[in-house]
Design a protein around this motif. Structure first.
Motif, PDB file in Angstrom:
ATOM      1  N   TRP A   1      -9.106   8.787  13.936  1.00  0.00           N
ATOM      2  CA  TRP A   1      -8.240   9.426  12.948  1.00  0.00           C
ATOM      3  C   TRP A   1      -8.109   8.482  11.771  1.00  0.00           C
ATOM      4  O   TRP A   1      -7.962   7.264  11.951  1.00  0.00           O
ATOM      5  CB  TRP A   1      -6.867   9.724  13.554  1.00  0.00           C
ATOM      6  N   SER A   2      -8.202   9.036  10.588  1.00  0.00           N
ATOM      7  CA  SER A   2      -8.042   8.190   9.399  1.00  0.00           C
ATOM      8  C   SER A   2      -7.430   9.013   8.270  1.00  0.00           C
ATOM      9  O   SER A   2      -7.382  10.241   8.318  1.00  0.00           O
ATOM     10  CB  SER A   2      -9.386   7.614   8.948  1.00  0.00           C
ATOM     11  N   PHE A   3      -6.978   8.292   7.292  1.00  0.00           N
ATOM     12  CA  PHE A   3      -6.458   8.898   6.071  1.00  0.00           C
ATOM     13  C   PHE A   3      -6.651   7.854   4.979  1.00  0.00           C
ATOM     14  O   PHE A   3      -6.868   6.677   5.261  1.00  0.00           O
ATOM     15  CB  PHE A   3      -4.978   9.289   6.220  1.00  0.00           C
ATOM     16  N   HIS A   4      -6.590   8.278   3.763  1.00  0.00           N
ATOM     17  CA  HIS A   4      -6.808   7.360   2.649  1.00  0.00           C
ATOM     18  C   HIS A   4      -5.653   7.509   1.661  1.00  0.00           C
ATOM     19  O   HIS A   4      -5.473   8.559   1.053  1.00  0.00           O
ATOM     20  CB  HIS A   4      -8.151   7.645   1.969  1.00  0.00           C
ATOM     21  N   LYS A   5      -4.886   6.435   1.561  1.00  0.00           N
ATOM     22  CA  LYS A   5      -3.801   6.405   0.593  1.00  0.00           C
ATOM     23  C   LYS A   5      -3.438   4.947   0.349  1.00  0.00           C
ATOM     24  O   LYS A   5      -3.769   4.078   1.162  1.00  0.00           O
ATOM     25  CB  LYS A   5      -2.611   7.230   1.066  1.00  0.00           C
ATOM     26  N   PRO A   6      -2.765   4.654  -0.728  1.00  0.00           N
ATOM     27  CA  PRO A   6      -2.390   3.268  -1.010  1.00  0.00           C
ATOM     28  C   PRO A   6      -1.510   2.678   0.108  1.00  0.00           C
ATOM     29  O   PRO A   6      -0.668   3.380   0.686  1.00  0.00           O
ATOM     30  CB  PRO A   6      -1.605   3.365  -2.322  1.00  0.00           C
ATOM     31  N   MET A   7      -1.722   1.422   0.398  1.00  0.00           N
ATOM     32  CA  MET A   7      -1.014   0.742   1.474  1.00  0.00           C
ATOM     33  C   MET A   7       0.503   0.914   1.384  1.00  0.00           C
ATOM     34  O   MET A   7       1.171   1.113   2.396  1.00  0.00           O
ATOM     35  CB  MET A   7      -1.369  -0.745   1.458  1.00  0.00           C
ATOM     36  N   LEU A   8       1.043   0.826   0.202  1.00  0.00           N
ATOM     37  CA  LEU A   8       2.491   0.906   0.046  1.00  0.00           C
ATOM     38  C   LEU A   8       3.051   2.302   0.306  1.00  0.00           C
ATOM     39  O   LEU A   8       4.267   2.477   0.414  1.00  0.00           O
ATOM     40  CB  LEU A   8       2.904   0.419  -1.340  1.00  0.00           C
ATOM     41  N   GLU A   9       2.165   3.288   0.445  1.00  0.00           N
ATOM     42  CA  GLU A   9       2.597   4.661   0.717  1.00  0.00           C
ATOM     43  C   GLU A   9       2.427   5.063   2.177  1.00  0.00           C
ATOM     44  O   GLU A   9       2.838   6.150   2.579  1.00  0.00           O
ATOM     45  CB  GLU A   9       1.822   5.626  -0.174  1.00  0.00           C
ATOM     46  N   VAL A  10       1.822   4.205   2.987  1.00  0.00           N
ATOM     47  CA  VAL A  10       1.588   4.526   4.398  1.00  0.00           C
ATOM     48  C   VAL A  10       2.911   4.499   5.156  1.00  0.00           C
ATOM     49  O   VAL A  10       3.666   3.530   5.072  1.00  0.00           O
ATOM     50  CB  VAL A  10       0.588   3.529   5.030  1.00  0.00           C
ATOM     51  N   THR A  11       3.160   5.564   5.896  1.00  0.00           N
ATOM     52  CA  THR A  11       4.394   5.645   6.676  1.00  0.00           C
ATOM     53  C   THR A  11       4.203   4.983   8.042  1.00  0.00           C
ATOM     54  O   THR A  11       3.067   4.775   8.490  1.00  0.00           O
ATOM     55  CB  THR A  11       4.815   7.108   6.901  1.00  0.00           C
TER      56      THR A  11
END
Length: 154
Positions: free
Chosen positions: A96-106
């Motif tokens: 499983w993966s997703f791509h978003k800025p580190m500071l937005e990862v929950t």
């Protein structure tokens, strides 16, 4: 070198992430080579794969299971024991993966990545080793294959 169709006759394999893509292709190849296969995926579409010409219901079985669940490894091997008998190989393909800025990862997103990409393969491998160690007849060539992606380096 292409494996001969009879190379895996009589063997039993678990393939995770087998509802689509690479996992489904791996499962199909194992069945074509003569193995019985348990296809595991969180997507119920995996159930629709069984019974096709390349995944006949006498050698291919499906389990809908979210590998992020605490009981996933035990559940997969319980189902494998019922459908396949002793297991010769485990292919840890689910991811499983997703791509978003580190500071937005929950916290929930991070936890899901760890549970599916690290925790599940570890505990599935542990259950596989336990099953092989406790088997009345040991598989001649037990194997664990861990699939990784270029996403691991991102």
């Amino acid at each position: 070198m292409e494996a001969q169709v009879s190379d895996l006759k009589g063997s039993a394999t678990i393939v995770t992430g087998a509802g689509n893509g690479l996992g489904l292709a791996i499962a199909r190849r194992f069945v074509a080579a003569g193995a019985k296969v348990l296809l595991v995926d969180q997507d119920p579409a995996v159930l629709k794969r069984i019974g096709s010409d390349d995944l006949p219901s006498d050698r291919a079985f499906a389990l809908v299971k979210d590998l992020a669940d605490d009981d996933s490894a035990a559940s997969v091997f319980e189902t494998a024991k019922k459908t396949l008998g002793p297991v010769d190989a485990l292919v840890n393909n689910a991811a499983w993966s997703f791509h978003k800025p580190m500071l937005e990862v929950t916290h929930a997103e991070f936890e899901r990545v760890v549970r599916i990409n690290q925790r599940a393969p570890y505990f599935l491998a542990q259950e596989f080793c336990r099953a092989v160690a406790n088997a009345k007849t040991k598989p001649p060539n037990p194997a664990i294959v861990n699939i990784a992606s270029v996403n691991a380096s991102r």
